[in-house]
Design an enzyme around this catalytic site. Structure first.
Site, mmCIF file in Angstrom:
data_model
loop_
_atom_site.group_PDB
_atom_site.id
_atom_site.type_symbol
_atom_site.label_atom_id
_atom_site.label_comp_id
_atom_site.label_asym_id
_atom_site.label_seq_id
_atom_site.Cartn_x
_atom_site.Cartn_y
_atom_site.Cartn_z
ATOM 1 N N ASN A 130 34.879 27.573 38.751
ATOM 2 C CA ASN A 130 35.375 27.324 37.648
ATOM 3 C C ASN A 130 35.811 28.581 36.694
ATOM 4 O O ASN A 130 35.223 29.872 37.121
ATOM 5 C CB ASN A 130 34.274 26.467 36.690
ATOM 6 C CG ASN A 130 34.232 25.050 37.105
ATOM 7 O OD1 ASN A 130 35.131 24.661 38.016
ATOM 8 N ND2 ASN A 130 33.411 24.489 36.380
ATOM 9 N N MET A 131 36.645 28.584 35.793
ATOM 10 C CA MET A 131 37.011 29.758 34.966
ATOM 11 C C MET A 131 35.951 30.589 34.469
ATOM 12 O O MET A 131 35.975 31.677 34.445
ATOM 13 C CB MET A 131 37.856 29.109 33.764
ATOM 14 C CG MET A 131 38.423 30.330 33.059
ATOM 15 S SD MET A 131 39.950 31.214 33.955
ATOM 16 C CE MET A 131 41.028 29.946 33.951
ATOM 17 N N LYS A 132 34.905 29.809 33.796
ATOM 18 C CA LYS A 132 33.821 30.655 33.256
ATOM 19 C C LYS A 132 32.948 31.384 34.038
ATOM 20 O O LYS A 132 32.342 32.263 33.733
ATOM 21 C CB LYS A 132 33.185 29.842 31.944
ATOM 22 C CG LYS A 132 32.411 28.698 32.733
ATOM 23 C CD LYS A 132 31.509 28.012 31.827
ATOM 24 C CE LYS A 132 30.660 26.733 32.264
ATOM 25 N NZ LYS A 132 30.106 25.845 31.292
ATOM 26 N N GLY A 133 32.900 30.826 35.275
ATOM 27 C CA GLY A 133 32.013 31.429 36.242
ATOM 28 C C GLY A 133 30.448 31.242 35.989
ATOM 29 O O GLY A 133 30.078 30.424 35.286
#
Length: 250
Positions: A130-133
């Site tokens: 995911n983008m936020k990690g």
């Protein structure tokens, strides 16, 4: 004698060096009472702890109880004799990974990820994809040279392979959190076997991660790499681009 000759022996410590002090916790399928506490203490004795004591006991309801035991371990290990298998690659940061993908592949790297079969725990796959990690480490969706496709949880291995074929995936990333009765071994073997049957095993880089995953176990199950706790997107991506480059070397 050199340190190599005498070894590098270590044992736990709590109050003073090499005192062997350890703490362990476990549950018993019995209601909490004084007999159960004594049973927990004797179990610790059977495990080899010296002078164990139950420092915490708690009723869990419905005939179960939980214990924390403090004691002294008599064993030690030689660090000089230990060599843990791990993926061999140069760790790069996000910018370095993007640059290397652009240079070597001249297109985006396609990564398809999922928790397979009955595993419904997405925390691991989301942390990498995911983008936020996770923990300040951005996930693969934030890499502009990676096309990250997160299929989520409880994905049948057949569906994952079909999507990988459809997307022309370079990498399949699998997360396995549930390990009761070693179900993760069956799940991971099934996926590897499916890729072999489709003639895709040599073309797709196959990576698995999870709390009970080691690189050694991953290799035994037919995977290219295994990542345990403390791994981030840059670890997986660094391995993937280096492995892709190795396979496509002229």
């Amino acid at each position: 004698m050199t340190e190599q000759q005498i070894g590098k022996w270590v044992k736990p410590y709590g109050d003073t060096m090499d005192d062997g002090r350890v703490q362990l916790s476990f549950s018993l399928p019995v209601a909490l009472d004084e007999n159960a506490k004594e049973a927990a203490r004797r179990l610790a004795l059977e495990m080899g702890l010296i002078e164990p004591g139950v420092v915490h006991a708690e009723d869990m309801g419905q005939g179960f109880s939980f214990y924390v035991v403090y004691g002294q371990c008599k064993h030690r290990v030689d660090l000089a004799c230990i060599k843990v298998a791990k993926p061999e690659f140069e760790a790069l940061d996000k910018d370095g990974i993007n640059a290397l993908i652009a240079e070597k592949m001249r297109r985006k790297m396609v990564v398809v990820g999922a928790c397979i079969e009955t595993d419904a725990h997405t925390v691991g796959i989301d942390a990498i994809m995911n983008m936020k990690g996770y923990n300040g480490h951005k996930g693969l969706e934030s890499y502009h040279e990676v096309r990250a496709i997160n299929m989520g949880a409880q994905v049948d291995s057949e569906a994952l392979v079909a999507r990988a074929i459809e997307e022309k995936a370079d990498v399949i990333l699998v997360s396995q959190v549930v390990t009761q009765k070693n179900i993760h071994l069956d799940n991971l073997t099934k996926l590897s076997d499916l890729l072999e049957a489709e003639g895709l095993r040599d073309r797709i880089i196959l990576v698995v991660g999870g709390p009970r995953i080691s690189h050694e176990l991953a290799k035994e199950l037919g995977y290219d790499a295994g990542f345990g706790p403390g791994s981030y997107a840059e670890n997986v991506a660094s391995f993937a681009i280096h492995e892709w480059t190795r396979r496509h070397a002229a």
